[in-house]
Design an enzyme around this catalytic site. Sequence first.
Site, mmCIF file in Angstrom:
data_model
loop_
_atom_site.group_PDB
_atom_site.id
_atom_site.type_symbol
_atom_site.label_atom_id
_atom_site.label_comp_id
_atom_site.label_asym_id
_atom_site.label_seq_id
_atom_site.Cartn_x
_atom_site.Cartn_y
_atom_site.Cartn_z
ATOM 1 N N ASP A 67 0.862 -1.191 0.000
ATOM 2 C CA ASP A 67 0.000 0.000 0.000
ATOM 3 C C ASP A 67 0.897 1.240 0.000
ATOM 4 O O ASP A 67 0.696 2.178 0.769
ATOM 5 C CB ASP A 67 -0.932 -0.013 1.226
ATOM 6 C CG ASP A 67 -1.924 1.154 1.188
ATOM 7 O OD1 ASP A 67 -2.106 1.739 0.101
ATOM 8 O OD2 ASP A 67 -2.478 1.488 2.252
ATOM 9 N N ASN A 109 -2.578 3.571 13.048
ATOM 10 C CA ASN A 109 -3.791 2.750 13.175
ATOM 11 C C ASN A 109 -3.491 1.281 12.928
ATOM 12 O O ASN A 109 -4.105 0.398 13.519
ATOM 13 C CB ASN A 109 -4.850 3.235 12.180
ATOM 14 C CG ASN A 109 -6.089 2.376 12.215
ATOM 15 O OD1 ASN A 109 -6.812 2.362 13.202
ATOM 16 N ND2 ASN A 109 -6.326 1.608 11.145
ATOM 17 N N HIS A 110 -2.561 1.034 12.023
ATOM 18 C CA HIS A 110 -2.291 -0.354 11.634
ATOM 19 C C HIS A 110 -0.835 -0.505 11.240
ATOM 20 O O HIS A 110 -0.118 0.493 11.066
ATOM 21 C CB HIS A 110 -3.194 -0.750 10.466
ATOM 22 C CG HIS A 110 -3.125 0.211 9.314
ATOM 23 N ND1 HIS A 110 -4.052 1.212 9.123
ATOM 24 C CD2 HIS A 110 -2.239 0.342 8.297
ATOM 25 C CE1 HIS A 110 -3.746 1.903 8.038
ATOM 26 N NE2 HIS A 110 -2.643 1.396 7.513
ATOM 27 N N ARG A 206 2.172 13.442 10.652
ATOM 28 C CA ARG A 206 0.821 13.317 10.105
ATOM 29 C C ARG A 206 0.314 11.967 10.569
ATOM 30 O O ARG A 206 0.910 10.923 10.282
ATOM 31 C CB ARG A 206 0.835 13.370 8.586
ATOM 32 C CG ARG A 206 -0.558 13.192 7.969
ATOM 33 C CD ARG A 206 -0.439 12.919 6.500
ATOM 34 N NE ARG A 206 -1.711 12.911 5.808
ATOM 35 C CZ ARG A 206 -2.352 11.812 5.427
ATOM 36 N NH1 ARG A 206 -1.870 10.600 5.689
ATOM 37 N NH2 ARG A 206 -3.479 11.899 4.754
ATOM 38 N N ASP A 208 -1.931 9.167 10.221
ATOM 39 C CA ASP A 208 -2.794 8.587 9.190
ATOM 40 C C ASP A 208 -3.966 7.853 9.837
ATOM 41 O O ASP A 208 -3.829 7.230 10.896
ATOM 42 C CB ASP A 208 -1.942 7.611 8.355
ATOM 43 C CG ASP A 208 -2.742 6.957 7.256
ATOM 44 O OD1 ASP A 208 -3.171 7.691 6.347
ATOM 45 O OD2 ASP A 208 -2.949 5.735 7.322
ATOM 46 N N TYR A 212 -9.830 5.766 13.412
ATOM 47 C CA TYR A 212 -10.144 4.329 13.509
ATOM 48 C C TYR A 212 -9.343 3.608 14.598
ATOM 49 O O TYR A 212 -9.254 2.384 14.590
ATOM 50 C CB TYR A 212 -9.868 3.652 12.162
ATOM 51 C CG TYR A 212 -10.416 4.428 10.982
ATOM 52 C CD1 TYR A 212 -11.785 4.482 10.750
ATOM 53 C CD2 TYR A 212 -9.569 5.120 10.125
ATOM 54 C CE1 TYR A 212 -12.296 5.199 9.688
ATOM 55 C CE2 TYR A 212 -10.073 5.838 9.053
ATOM 56 C CZ TYR A 212 -11.433 5.885 8.840
ATOM 57 O OH TYR A 212 -11.934 6.600 7.790
ATOM 58 N N GLU A 215 -12.084 0.422 18.551
ATOM 59 C CA GLU A 215 -13.320 -0.196 18.050
ATOM 60 C C GLU A 215 -14.264 -0.481 19.224
ATOM 61 O O GLU A 215 -13.811 -0.847 20.310
ATOM 62 C CB GLU A 215 -13.017 -1.527 17.349
ATOM 63 C CG GLU A 215 -12.011 -1.440 16.219
ATOM 64 C CD GLU A 215 -10.572 -1.327 16.719
ATOM 65 O OE1 GLU A 215 -10.269 -1.801 17.837
ATOM 66 O OE2 GLU A 215 -9.740 -0.734 16.002
ATOM 67 N N GLU A 250 -5.254 12.978 10.043
ATOM 68 C CA GLU A 250 -5.975 12.633 8.826
ATOM 69 C C GLU A 250 -7.286 11.997 9.262
ATOM 70 O O GLU A 250 -7.322 10.829 9.649
ATOM 71 C CB GLU A 250 -5.188 11.638 7.965
ATOM 72 C CG GLU A 250 -5.834 11.468 6.598
ATOM 73 C CD GLU A 250 -5.921 10.028 6.112
ATOM 74 O OE1 GLU A 250 -6.150 9.847 4.909
ATOM 75 O OE2 GLU A 250 -5.766 9.088 6.909
ATOM 76 N N HIS A 315 -2.086 12.650 -2.498
ATOM 77 C CA HIS A 315 -1.630 11.385 -3.054
ATOM 78 C C HIS A 315 -2.770 10.377 -3.213
ATOM 79 O O HIS A 315 -2.573 9.313 -3.788
ATOM 80 C CB HIS A 315 -0.556 10.798 -2.142
ATOM 81 C CG HIS A 315 -1.064 10.566 -0.746
ATOM 82 N ND1 HIS A 315 -1.315 11.601 0.129
ATOM 83 C CD2 HIS A 315 -1.390 9.433 -0.086
ATOM 84 C CE1 HIS A 315 -1.756 11.115 1.272
ATOM 85 N NE2 HIS A 315 -1.812 9.796 1.173
ATOM 86 N N ASP A 316 -3.931 10.673 -2.645
ATOM 87 C CA ASP A 316 -5.077 9.768 -2.754
ATOM 88 C C ASP A 316 -6.035 10.263 -3.839
ATOM 89 O O ASP A 316 -5.805 11.297 -4.452
ATOM 90 C CB ASP A 316 -5.811 9.699 -1.410
ATOM 91 C CG ASP A 316 -5.055 8.831 -0.408
ATOM 92 O OD1 ASP A 316 -4.394 7.860 -0.846
ATOM 93 O OD2 ASP A 316 -5.110 9.130 0.791
#
Lengths: 552, 438
Positions: A67, A109-110, A206, A208, A212, A215, A250, A315-316
């Site tokens: 990714d 986040n991940h 930043r 990201d 999220y 949970e 973000e 970039h997205d």
Amino acid sequence: MPKPGSARDPLWYKDAIIYELHVKAFCDGNGDGMGDFAGLIQKLDYLQDLGVTCVWLLPFFPSPLRDDGYDIADYRNVHASYGTLDDFQTFLRAAHDRQMQVVIELVVNHTSDQHAWFQRARRAPAGAVERDYYVWSDTDQRYKDARIIFVDTERSNWTWDPEARQYYWHRFFSHQPDLNYDNPQVLEEVLSVMDYWLDMGVDGFRLDAVPYLVERDGTSCENLPETQEVIRKIRAHIDGHYANRMLLAEANQWPSDVRAYFGDGDECHMAYHFPLMPRLFMGLHLEDRHPITDILEQTPEIPETSQWALFLRNHDELTLEMVTDEERDYMYLAYSANPLAKLNVGIRRRLAPLMGNSRRRIELLTSILFSFPGTPVVYYGDEIGMGDNIYLGDRNGVRTPMQWTGDRNAGFSHAHPARLYSPVIVDPVNGYQAVNVEAQESDPASLLHWMKNMISLRKLFKVFGRGSIEFLKPANRKVLPYFRRYGDDIILCVANLSQFAQPVELDLSALDGYVPVEMFGYTEFPAIGELPYFLTLAPYGFYWFELQRARG
Amino acid sequence: MASTGSNSSAPAAESVGDAHLALPVERGPGAAAPELVIGIGAYNNAATIGAIGGAVRESLRGSLAGLSSRVVLAEGGSNDGTPDLMREALGPDARLTQVSYPVHPMDLLQEVYHGLPGRAHARAAIFRTAHELGAAACVILDATASNLAPEWIARLAQPVLENSFDLVVPYYLRPPHEGALTRSILYPLFRSLYGVRIRQPLAADFACSSRLVDSFLALDHWPDEAGGAVDLWTTTTAVAGGYRVCEAALGTRRHEARDNTPDLSTVIVQVVGPAFGDLQQRAELWQRVRGSASVPVFGEAPSDGPGEPIDVARLVESFRLGYRELRDVWAAVLPPSAIIALKRLVASPDSSMQMDDELWARIVFDFAVGYRLRVLRSDHLLQSLAPLYLGWVASFLQQVRDATPQAVDERVDRLGAAFERQKPYLISRWRWPERFSS
């Protein structure tokens, strides 16, 4: 004693011009076809000359690159393709020497499923601390109210791991397992990673995918109070140990939801204003200011030390999550005639192609970007009107090599063209032979020079980064007028969203006696009186006026 | 005006001075803070330091008698006995503190117009000592002055001590042919940019308050050592910070004659370069200033007769030669209309050659913009200004040949007004350098 950063003013980010770039895409210093820190260092003078004050680097950590680096496998190193830690530190010093701050992207986040934490977790027994670094479940039915973000590739937010014999939770790609912030050790690890880079001297992160982090069943698993608590702890830790650093959230959410990420000035310093961006494009296409004024009027006040990050492109894809269904349909019809341009819930195009390569439209939107309340973020290549390639997969079409010259590989790399990480843009309109830095530097009327002038002008007036905004509502809705005020400075901006010349009558009677001075040419306009102030604007034209008191 | 500080890339203030200054300067047992520090930066100034010390001594015995004072000699490592001569000249009554400041080899290689290598370091050392002593006022004297009068020191100090001014800059009496660089560029430029009419903004002798000293010391960056950077910076920083500034009328100032005085183009590089550099640092400030105002003047300047006759023809010839040789270089920064105007001037007879003030103001502003845009190497660009400057000086001298000092001042005042009128041109060029027509 907090460790000082490179900036002296704690609110430096309010006056910044942020330049977003991917190390991979900017300049290849070692000729292997991939951009690197050695190449980036060579181009710092260019950035300084452009006038940007802050460089935001997309992820450059070791990663399987499934990714584009947002799948981090090691938070404490540099991907071998981009150089070494020493190279990064050399870059950091060189940027600071040029009075530029450096913000790096931290995906908290991940991680990648290749990260040692995940490999350790999947092998650890259920319930073990190591296992608990991620979010596991015996069923894929938990958190069912959470939407799927990458709808084009993912069918569920849960993926079965045969080794752990449990499902793991991921809000993005299945190879990006979410960290479990209910485990205090995870936050400790993340803070330690932050300390590692802050000690080195980076000026901010930043963050990201920050909505999220936590949970909870029965919720959308976005913007939860528990997530805010995690951010507050991160901010408190940074403030306690470091001076003049910055956190940029973000959070692709509605303004009322993003507001929470500023807290009481004790969470993130900055957050993107995602819903504004598509409405700028929509207002331009509709030739109607309403979508723009409407979203800003819905935007809540933020703490004194907080700041919106504004952008046109990044970039997205041009994300359309924060618009209504009807608005989304309109945007697709208006800006993605070619179905290949659509991706997920958005349009994967750069600014120049979205504007039909109209210089006047690009300038108009950029003038709004630079004069709205917030800090502008310029995506690499947009300062020269770079194009894109919608035939490349995912969002790779807007991540092609920077176009430096008309030479081989656009001057990006000395490698064999086949070795480039991505083909350069070669189409006859936006290709590197037509659009490149070298050519535009030698052309005083180029978009690049225009951008330099705009950046330089904006930097002269703190009002743009720090002032209030107040919209005027003249009858002609094709014209967007607004005041910016800060201290004694009053700036009047007037933008024509139409492709045709427009008249407008503005009620400026409250400023009777002031003289509007057009800011680019420093030209005095007739003094304001009690009668409506009449202006005509060229197609896509705009004015910035300093309102000066008449001399006694 | 709000302070903008300075973002110069010059060495940090902390590095100015040396190890001697790391230790607090002691006032002496039971001694109160002196009201006045008189600071002199010196490096091999044996020829003049005795006279300066004598003037200080007389001043402290005369009009400044009764004030508690300390003389601070910032010494760069003289090998000609400068400190001893100073001590001797001051006599036994004066309290002298000697501090050293570093003179780097590079400082010695460069010929500077003011003749004091490491001038910024010397000044920082004096300021720091004044701060540590807790002095209410600090007078800085230039060690190269050859005719410093004792009353000048009091005239500089008193507005700080008695009238709460923060900076007192000298207003020297100068015949028409002297100080032309200040009259033609520095004064009108400074006035139009910062809105304050200070006739000699490049202050070598001046006085400042303790709060201004503190503000200097608090700044991260001091100007580059080269040339007149620190002299102009002192005044600009005070004005930009909104400090109270006045002038002290002094007499005619003379310098020690030196063998290594740099040529005109080098002086322009050293003096005008920092002025242009300062524009970049303070653009946010000066672009908001409109109009200008005088500052109070303390003392009556003695009247002086006309200066020596100057060979204007030689200046005109230098201007014409410059036009022939440098026209293409000028064209890189000046618009066609200016080149055409210069061409007309070149063709005019010597006796009637008059460079219009508005044209001269635009030329200076265009060079400032060219300096900012790095159109050429900065030293080359500034050196190419020399013949244009001589052309303006020739015009000026022809106009003020037999004028009284007051009439000369009025003439210079008109030039300052022209710079103010042309300031929108500078702002416009600065903000949007790309111009298709001008």
